[in-house]
Design a protein around this motif. Structure first.
Motif, PDB file in Angstrom:
ATOM      1  N   ARG A  30       0.572  -1.048   0.370  1.00 40.96           N
ATOM      2  CA  ARG A  30      -0.179  -0.129  -0.175  1.00 40.96           C
ATOM      3  C   ARG A  30       0.507   1.230  -0.104  1.00 40.96           C
ATOM      4  N   LEU A  31       2.337   0.760   0.329  1.00 39.91           N
ATOM      5  CA  LEU A  31       2.937   1.877   0.726  1.00 39.91           C
ATOM      6  C   LEU A  31       3.584   2.331  -0.941  1.00 39.91           C
ATOM      7  N   ARG A  32       3.634   3.929  -1.030  1.00 40.16           N
ATOM      8  CA  ARG A  32       3.838   4.755  -2.298  1.00 40.16           C
ATOM      9  C   ARG A  32       5.420   3.613  -2.312  1.00 40.16           C
ATOM     10  N   PRO A  33       6.507   3.886  -3.429  1.00 36.47           N
ATOM     11  CA  PRO A  33       7.822   3.613  -3.610  1.00 36.47           C
ATOM     12  C   PRO A  33       8.613   4.627  -3.123  1.00 36.47           C
ATOM     13  N   SER A  34       8.470   5.471  -2.950  1.00 28.12           N
ATOM     14  CA  SER A  34       9.383   6.846  -1.447  1.00 28.12           C
ATOM     15  C   SER A  34       8.926   6.723  -0.706  1.00 28.12           C
ATOM     16  N   LEU A  35       7.880   6.274   0.132  1.00 34.92           N
ATOM     17  CA  LEU A  35       7.720   5.826   1.296  1.00 34.92           C
ATOM     18  C   LEU A  35       8.609   4.276   1.691  1.00 34.92           C
ATOM     19  N   ARG A  36       8.362   3.836   0.677  1.00 28.35           N
ATOM     20  CA  ARG A  36       8.790   2.120   1.576  1.00 28.35           C
ATOM     21  C   ARG A  36      10.481   2.746   1.925  1.00 28.35           C
ATOM     22  N   ASP A  37      11.153   2.936   0.422  1.00 29.55           N
ATOM     23  CA  ASP A  37      11.974   3.580   0.791  1.00 29.55           C
ATOM     24  C   ASP A  37      12.178   4.036   1.776  1.00 29.55           C
ATOM     25  N   ALA A  38      11.722   5.154   2.228  1.00 24.68           N
ATOM     26  CA  ALA A  38      12.479   5.975   3.531  1.00 24.68           C
ATOM     27  C   ALA A  38      12.046   5.385   4.547  1.00 24.68           C
ATOM     28  N   LEU A  39      10.949   4.803   4.858  1.00 25.10           N
ATOM     29  CA  LEU A  39      10.634   3.381   6.012  1.00 25.10           C
ATOM     30  C   LEU A  39      11.781   2.336   6.320  1.00 25.10           C
ATOM     31  N   LYS A  40      11.505   2.318   5.106  1.00 23.75           N
ATOM     32  CA  LYS A  40      12.550   0.063   5.349  1.00 23.75           C
ATOM     33  C   LYS A  40      13.678  -0.224   6.656  1.00 23.75           C
ATOM     34  N   PRO A  41      14.317   1.116   5.756  1.00 25.21           N
ATOM     35  CA  PRO A  41      15.629   0.984   7.274  1.00 25.21           C
ATOM     36  C   PRO A  41      15.146   1.516   8.225  1.00 25.21           C
ATOM     37  N   GLY A  87     -10.150   8.533   3.048  1.00 24.02           N
ATOM     38  CA  GLY A  87      -9.012   8.910   3.036  1.00 24.02           C
ATOM     39  C   GLY A  87      -7.866   8.787   2.129  1.00 24.02           C
ATOM     40  N   ASN A  88      -6.669   9.390   1.914  1.00 26.21           N
ATOM     41  CA  ASN A  88      -5.568   9.304   1.540  1.00 26.21           C
ATOM     42  C   ASN A  88      -5.375   8.127   1.611  1.00 26.21           C
ATOM     43  N   ASP A  89      -4.415   7.085   1.493  1.00 31.23           N
ATOM     44  CA  ASP A  89      -4.202   6.150   1.971  1.00 31.23           C
ATOM     45  C   ASP A  89      -2.903   5.884   2.169  1.00 31.23           C
ATOM     46  N   SER A  90      -2.256   7.311   1.191  1.00 28.37           N
ATOM     47  CA  SER A  90      -0.282   7.368   2.404  1.00 28.37           C
ATOM     48  C   SER A  90      -0.505   8.211   3.847  1.00 28.37           C
ATOM     49  N   GLN A  91      -1.902   8.847   3.912  1.00 26.96           N
ATOM     50  CA  GLN A  91      -2.228  10.023   4.933  1.00 26.96           C
ATOM     51  C   GLN A  91      -2.482   8.945   6.002  1.00 26.96           C
ATOM     52  N   VAL A  92      -3.645   7.930   5.672  1.00 25.15           N
ATOM     53  CA  VAL A  92      -4.133   7.134   6.619  1.00 25.15           C
ATOM     54  C   VAL A  92      -3.190   5.709   7.481  1.00 25.15           C
ATOM     55  N   LEU A  93      -2.397   4.882   6.109  1.00 21.59           N
ATOM     56  CA  LEU A  93      -0.992   4.981   6.596  1.00 21.59           C
ATOM     57  C   LEU A  93      -0.307   5.361   7.681  1.00 21.59           C
ATOM     58  N   ILE A  94       0.175   6.500   7.460  1.00 21.72           N
ATOM     59  CA  ILE A  94       0.753   7.256   8.028  1.00 21.72           C
ATOM     60  C   ILE A  94       0.745   7.152   9.262  1.00 21.72           C
ATOM     61  N   LEU A 141       7.300  13.471   6.438  1.00 18.90           N
ATOM     62  CA  LEU A 141       6.631  12.939   5.335  1.00 18.90           C
ATOM     63  C   LEU A 141       4.648  12.837   5.245  1.00 18.90           C
ATOM     64  N   GLN A 142       3.857  12.691   6.461  1.00 18.52           N
ATOM     65  CA  GLN A 142       2.975  13.694   6.210  1.00 18.52           C
ATOM     66  C   GLN A 142       2.939  14.694   5.947  1.00 18.52           C
ATOM     67  N   LYS A 143       3.934  15.895   6.509  1.00 15.44           N
ATOM     68  CA  LYS A 143       3.587  17.107   6.080  1.00 15.44           C
ATOM     69  C   LYS A 143       4.739  17.273   4.574  1.00 15.44           C
ATOM     70  N   GLN A 144       5.095  16.520   3.869  1.00 14.77           N
ATOM     71  CA  GLN A 144       4.995  16.298   2.366  1.00 14.77           C
ATOM     72  C   GLN A 144       3.785  16.022   1.835  1.00 14.77           C
ATOM     73  N   ARG A 145       3.194  15.013   2.003  1.00 16.42           N
ATOM     74  CA  ARG A 145       2.288  14.204   1.682  1.00 16.42           C
ATOM     75  C   ARG A 145       0.768  15.475   1.570  1.00 16.42           C
ATOM     76  N   GLN A 146       1.503  16.087   2.600  1.00 13.72           N
ATOM     77  CA  GLN A 146      -0.208  17.264   2.961  1.00 13.72           C
ATOM     78  C   GLN A 146      -0.045  18.338   1.497  1.00 13.72           C
ATOM     79  N   ARG A 147       0.949  18.902   1.290  1.00  9.33           N
ATOM     80  CA  ARG A 147       1.410  19.966   0.644  1.00  9.33           C
ATOM     81  C   ARG A 147       0.719  19.664  -1.398  1.00  9.33           C
ATOM     82  N   ARG A 148       1.041  18.162  -1.279  1.00  8.49           N
ATOM     83  CA  ARG A 148       0.770  17.893  -2.527  1.00  8.49           C
ATOM     84  C   ARG A 148      -0.426  17.728  -2.827  1.00  8.49           C
TER      85      ARG A 148
END
Length: 148
Positions: A30-41, A87-94, A141-148
């Motif tokens: 469910r995560l976008r690749p950019s979110l996945r890459d940022a959180l995976k480590p 709601g926005n799937d990414s925002q819900v997940l965050i 990441l939440q702030k970035q997603r809200q700006r878009r």
């Protein structure tokens, strides 16, 4: 066998760590690749710390690992999916990941009120710092997603 308060606190930390890792892994697609890459480590480091803590808890606190609460995991996943419809799937997940971090921080805080064996304390402090770093990352990441 009953657990003492310190064992219960450690068990709560281990459960919160496992729940957060499981939730992240269950929702990877469910995560976008950019979110996945940022959180995976963050979650890879958390998994390593959790395994170290399980071994140390077994050795120093006579605490045996428990299985995750599968019914709770299923409920959390279903509830998250339902919220994503409105709601926005990414925002819900965050938001859900942030809630997992709040639970973990509470468990860590409780554990810090007990005396810990020397080998365990640095791992718990590392988990605390990792949790704080992940919270900062999630809010960014939440702030970035809200700006878009």
């Amino acid at each position: 066998m009953f657990l003492d308060n310190r064992q219960v606190a450690m068990d709560s930390v281990l459960e919160a760590l496992a729940d957060s890792i499981d939730y992240f892994q269950d929702n990877l697609e469910r995560l976008r690749p950019s979110l996945r890459d940022a959180l995976k480590p963050h979650y890879e480091a958390r998994a390593k710390s959790m395994h170290e803590l399980q071994e140390l808890a077994r050795k120093h606190l006579d605490l045996l690992p428990r299985d995750a609460d599968v019914e709770r995991d299923d409920y959390m996943w279903l509830w998250s999916r339902l919220k994503s419809f409105v709601g926005n799937d990414s925002q819900v997940l965050i938001g859900e990941l942030l809630e997992q971090e709040r639970v973990l921080m509470q468990a860590l805080s409780t554990l810090f009120t007990h005396p810990l064996p020397d080998p365990i304390e640095p791992i718990i402090e590392e988990c605390w710092k990792g949790c704080r770093a992940l919270i900062r990352e999630l809010y960014a990441l939440q702030k970035q997603r809200q700006r878009r």
